[in-house]
Motif scaffolding. Sequence first.
Motif, mmCIF file in Angstrom:
data_model
loop_
_atom_site.group_PDB
_atom_site.id
_atom_site.type_symbol
_atom_site.label_atom_id
_atom_site.label_comp_id
_atom_site.label_asym_id
_atom_site.label_seq_id
_atom_site.Cartn_x
_atom_site.Cartn_y
_atom_site.Cartn_z
ATOM 1 N N GLY A 1 39.572 40.861 34.560
ATOM 2 C CA GLY A 1 40.618 40.054 35.188
ATOM 3 C C GLY A 1 41.617 39.651 34.136
ATOM 4 N N GLY A 2 41.875 38.392 34.084
ATOM 5 C CA GLY A 2 42.820 37.901 33.099
ATOM 6 C C GLY A 2 44.240 37.942 33.620
ATOM 7 N N HIS A 3 45.100 37.320 32.874
ATOM 8 C CA HIS A 3 46.502 37.263 33.254
ATOM 9 C C HIS A 3 47.361 37.185 32.002
ATOM 10 N N GLY A 4 48.554 37.678 32.110
ATOM 11 C CA GLY A 4 49.507 37.599 31.001
ATOM 12 C C GLY A 4 48.997 38.264 29.746
ATOM 13 N N ASP A 5 49.149 37.590 28.633
ATOM 14 C CA ASP A 5 48.752 38.124 27.332
ATOM 15 C C ASP A 5 47.294 37.850 26.988
ATOM 16 N N THR A 6 46.563 37.201 27.881
ATOM 17 C CA THR A 6 45.176 36.849 27.602
ATOM 18 C C THR A 6 44.314 38.098 27.550
ATOM 19 N N VAL A 7 43.618 38.273 26.435
ATOM 20 C CA VAL A 7 42.748 39.424 26.228
ATOM 21 C C VAL A 7 41.331 39.102 26.689
ATOM 22 N N LEU A 8 40.872 37.901 26.349
ATOM 23 C CA LEU A 8 39.487 37.521 26.605
ATOM 24 C C LEU A 8 39.413 36.020 26.798
ATOM 25 N N THR A 9 38.636 35.601 27.792
ATOM 26 C CA THR A 9 38.384 34.178 28.018
ATOM 27 C C THR A 9 36.888 33.977 28.133
ATOM 28 N N ILE A 10 36.376 32.983 27.431
ATOM 29 C CA ILE A 10 34.955 32.670 27.452
ATOM 30 C C ILE A 10 34.810 31.219 27.879
ATOM 31 N N HIS A 11 33.963 30.985 28.897
ATOM 32 C CA HIS A 11 33.652 29.625 29.342
ATOM 33 C C HIS A 11 32.163 29.409 29.152
ATOM 34 N N ILE A 12 31.812 28.304 28.515
ATOM 35 C CA ILE A 12 30.416 27.968 28.276
ATOM 36 C C ILE A 12 30.150 26.624 28.914
ATOM 37 N N GLY A 13 29.198 26.582 29.853
ATOM 38 C CA GLY A 13 28.863 25.354 30.557
ATOM 39 C C GLY A 13 29.524 25.305 31.911
ATOM 40 N N ASP A 14 29.387 24.153 32.554
ATOM 41 C CA ASP A 14 29.927 23.955 33.890
ATOM 42 C C ASP A 14 30.749 22.674 33.945
ATOM 43 N N GLY A 15 31.705 22.666 34.842
ATOM 44 C CA GLY A 15 32.473 21.447 35.116
ATOM 45 C C GLY A 15 33.246 20.940 33.924
ATOM 46 N N PRO A 16 33.341 19.606 33.787
ATOM 47 C CA PRO A 16 34.180 19.015 32.748
ATOM 48 C C PRO A 16 33.638 19.215 31.332
ATOM 49 N N ALA A 17 32.372 19.610 31.201
ATOM 50 C CA ALA A 17 31.790 19.803 29.875
ATOM 51 C C ALA A 17 31.983 21.227 29.369
ATOM 52 N N THR A 18 32.821 22.005 30.034
ATOM 53 C CA THR A 18 33.005 23.409 29.677
ATOM 54 C C THR A 18 33.732 23.564 28.348
ATOM 55 N N LEU A 19 33.141 24.348 27.479
ATOM 56 C CA LEU A 19 33.810 24.762 26.256
ATOM 57 C C LEU A 19 34.459 26.100 26.567
ATOM 58 N N SER A 20 35.676 26.315 26.132
ATOM 59 C CA SER A 20 36.328 27.582 26.423
ATOM 60 C C SER A 20 37.026 28.124 25.180
ATOM 61 N N ALA A 21 37.110 29.446 25.149
ATOM 62 C CA ALA A 21 37.846 30.133 24.092
ATOM 63 C C ALA A 21 38.752 31.145 24.772
ATOM 64 N N VAL A 22 40.004 31.158 24.388
ATOM 65 C CA VAL A 22 40.980 32.087 24.952
ATOM 66 C C VAL A 22 41.605 32.867 23.806
ATOM 67 N N LEU A 23 41.454 34.192 23.870
ATOM 68 C CA LEU A 23 41.992 35.086 22.848
ATOM 69 C C LEU A 23 43.191 35.831 23.409
ATOM 70 N N ASP A 24 44.284 35.820 22.649
ATOM 71 C CA ASP A 24 45.418 36.686 22.973
ATOM 72 C C ASP A 24 45.757 37.476 21.709
ATOM 73 N N ALA A 25 46.839 38.163 21.697
ATOM 74 C CA ALA A 25 47.183 39.022 20.559
ATOM 75 C C ALA A 25 47.509 38.232 19.296
ATOM 76 N N HIS A 26 47.810 36.945 19.436
ATOM 77 C CA HIS A 26 48.284 36.167 18.300
ATOM 78 C C HIS A 26 47.283 35.156 17.761
ATOM 79 N N HIS A 27 46.473 34.571 18.648
ATOM 80 C CA HIS A 27 45.547 33.535 18.207
ATOM 81 C C HIS A 27 44.417 33.348 19.210
ATOM 82 N N VAL A 28 43.434 32.569 18.787
ATOM 83 C CA VAL A 28 42.370 32.139 19.686
ATOM 84 C C VAL A 28 42.433 30.618 19.737
ATOM 85 N N VAL A 29 42.295 30.084 20.949
ATOM 86 C CA VAL A 29 42.285 28.633 21.128
ATOM 87 C C VAL A 29 40.951 28.262 21.754
ATOM 88 N N VAL A 30 40.207 27.404 21.061
ATOM 89 C CA VAL A 30 38.911 26.941 21.545
ATOM 90 C C VAL A 30 39.074 25.482 21.945
#
Length: 149
Positions: A73-102
């Motif tokens: 799936g994904g959208h735009g420039d997003t290469v990879l998205t990782i979600h760990i956990g459920d609900g408001p306690a979710t940790l996420s990492a989003v990778l695009d061509a320029h950076h990763v934001v955790v």
Amino acid sequence: ARLDLADLNWRRLTAVRQGLLHACTPACLEALGRGRVRVVHRPGDGALAWLTVGWLASRLQWTRDIVPAVTEGGHGDTVLTIHIGDGPATLSAVLDAHHVVVTSPQRGFPIASPVPRENRSHSVAAELRNLRHDICLHEAIRAAALFLY
């Protein structure tokens, strides 16, 4: 002669792995231990998703009864998205061509790391300059195979 492996996708995941290690909290580790992981990859980047799952599985010693969700799936420039956990306690990492934001609600602020911009020839040259047996990569591939077969 011994056969060794290298994977340019593994290089691309370095910032993701480092960001997740830095941001993970005890709540995140608990969710990871139960396999509460969702990975979404853009079309054509399934290898990144499965290497991520393999890395997590090898580090956390997951068994076959833990089944992470991996979808295209994904959208735009997003290469990879990782979600760990459920609900408001979710940790996420989003990778695009320029950076990763955790992002971790427990940490309170996102962690952004640049991703080195390399074309394929530079990536291959860097791998060839640094030939070594990468145990972590081997373990990640072995663990990912548990979920693929």
